[in-house]
Design a protein around this motif. Structure first.
Motif, PDB file in Angstrom:
ATOM      1  N   ASP A  39     -47.425  12.900   1.432  1.00 12.87           N
ATOM      2  CA  ASP A  39     -48.852  12.975   2.035  1.00 12.87           C
ATOM      3  C   ASP A  39     -49.506  11.773   1.885  1.00 12.87           C
ATOM      4  OD1 ASP A  39     -50.918  13.036  -0.802  1.00 12.87           O
ATOM      5  OD2 ASP A  39     -48.861  13.587  -1.064  1.00 12.87           O
ATOM      6  N   ARG A  40     -50.516  11.708   2.623  1.00 15.32           N
ATOM      7  CA  ARG A  40     -51.277  10.552   2.921  1.00 15.32           C
ATOM      8  C   ARG A  40     -51.898   9.704   1.695  1.00 15.32           C
ATOM      9  NH1 ARG A  40     -53.909   8.799   8.092  1.00 15.32           N
ATOM     10  NH2 ARG A  40     -55.301   7.213   7.529  1.00 15.32           N
ATOM     11  N   LYS A  41     -52.633  10.794   0.892  1.00 11.13           N
ATOM     12  CA  LYS A  41     -53.161  10.331  -0.422  1.00 11.13           C
ATOM     13  C   LYS A  41     -52.154   9.850  -1.382  1.00 11.13           C
ATOM     14  CE  LYS A  41     -55.699  12.272  -4.362  1.00 11.13           C
ATOM     15  NZ  LYS A  41     -56.163  13.257  -4.834  1.00 11.13           N
ATOM     16  N   ARG A  57     -44.018  -0.696   8.644  1.00 12.29           N
ATOM     17  CA  ARG A  57     -44.397   0.545   9.771  1.00 12.29           C
ATOM     18  C   ARG A  57     -44.535   1.934   8.969  1.00 12.29           C
ATOM     19  NH1 ARG A  57     -41.200   2.612  14.901  1.00 12.29           N
ATOM     20  NH2 ARG A  57     -42.666   3.904  15.785  1.00 12.29           N
ATOM     21  N   ILE A  58     -45.543   2.649   9.436  1.00 12.45           N
ATOM     22  CA  ILE A  58     -45.772   4.047   8.870  1.00 12.45           C
ATOM     23  C   ILE A  58     -45.877   5.064   9.777  1.00 12.45           C
ATOM     24  CG2 ILE A  58     -47.207   5.231   7.295  1.00 12.45           C
ATOM     25  CD1 ILE A  58     -48.109   2.685   5.759  1.00 12.45           C
ATOM     26  N   VAL A  59     -44.966   6.043   9.598  1.00 17.01           N
ATOM     27  CA  VAL A  59     -45.022   7.264  10.717  1.00 17.01           C
ATOM     28  C   VAL A  59     -45.587   8.401  10.052  1.00 17.01           C
ATOM     29  CG1 VAL A  59     -43.436   6.150  12.440  1.00 17.01           C
ATOM     30  CG2 VAL A  59     -42.840   7.532  10.648  1.00 17.01           C
ATOM     31  N   ALA A  60     -46.075   9.344  10.789  1.00 12.09           N
ATOM     32  CA  ALA A  60     -46.730  10.495  10.162  1.00 12.09           C
ATOM     33  C   ALA A  60     -45.910  11.617  11.291  1.00 12.09           C
ATOM     34  CB  ALA A  60     -47.937  10.969  10.034  1.00 12.09           C
ATOM     35  N   ASP A  74     -53.685   2.816  11.352  1.00 15.55           N
ATOM     36  CA  ASP A  74     -54.838   3.717  10.629  1.00 15.55           C
ATOM     37  C   ASP A  74     -54.771   3.405   9.201  1.00 15.55           C
ATOM     38  OD1 ASP A  74     -55.084   4.535  13.344  1.00 15.55           O
ATOM     39  OD2 ASP A  74     -54.174   6.590  12.963  1.00 15.55           O
ATOM     40  N   ILE A  75     -53.507   3.385   8.551  1.00 12.54           N
ATOM     41  CA  ILE A  75     -53.253   3.218   7.273  1.00 12.54           C
ATOM     42  C   ILE A  75     -53.679   1.943   6.803  1.00 12.54           C
ATOM     43  CG2 ILE A  75     -51.408   3.189   5.395  1.00 12.54           C
ATOM     44  CD1 ILE A  75     -51.980   5.929   6.438  1.00 12.54           C
ATOM     45  N   PHE A  96     -49.026  -6.537   4.535  1.00 17.46           N
ATOM     46  CA  PHE A  96     -48.826  -5.468   5.783  1.00 17.46           C
ATOM     47  C   PHE A  96     -50.354  -5.142   6.532  1.00 17.46           C
ATOM     48  CE2 PHE A  96     -50.153  -0.803   6.130  1.00 17.46           C
ATOM     49  CZ  PHE A  96     -49.043  -0.418   6.979  1.00 17.46           C
ATOM     50  N   VAL A  97     -51.275  -5.350   5.864  1.00 18.78           N
ATOM     51  CA  VAL A  97     -52.624  -4.952   6.454  1.00 18.78           C
ATOM     52  C   VAL A  97     -52.876  -6.297   7.534  1.00 18.78           C
ATOM     53  CG1 VAL A  97     -55.080  -5.429   6.188  1.00 18.78           C
ATOM     54  CG2 VAL A  97     -53.586  -3.865   4.726  1.00 18.78           C
TER      55      VAL A  97
END
Length: 103
Positions: A39-41, A57-60, A74-75, A96-97
């Motif tokens: 989950d995101r949290k 990279r992050i995918v949801a 977004d993250i 990363f940011v």
């Protein structure tokens, strides 16, 4: 013919987050995570706990709702906003940011 077990998360309406990590000479791979930790949290906490060496990279996705998307920016934005809460931010997160905000 026997069927393979489903890899679809069993929780209804659960957004699942996956991290693509760069392992240098070993290449890039999607990191494994347990169902409850996708989950995101939990993802944000694990990033700030420096559990990924070089996230790129992050995918949801949510199979119940039928969508998937790249959430890297977004993250990264959420992480950047949380920097003030931490005395030290892991180098992996800073990189990363910085990279995500340029794209």
């Amino acid at each position: 013919m026997p069927r393979s077990p489903s890899i679809v998360p069993h929780q209804i309406d659960h957004d699942t987050y996956l991290v693509l990590n760069d392992f240098g000479r070993l290449g890039r791979a999607w990191c494994e995570t347990d169902e409850e930790g996708a989950d995101r949290k939990t993802l944000i906490r694990r990033l700030l706990d420096d559990q990924y060496s070089h996230p790129v990279r992050i995918v949801a996705f949510n199979t119940n709702e039928g969508w998937s998307r790249d959430v890297t920016t977004d993250i990264a934005d959420e992480l950047r906003r949380r920097f003030v809460e931490y005395e030290e931010v892991p180098r992996s997160v800073l990189e990363f940011v910085e990279t995500a905000m340029r794209h």
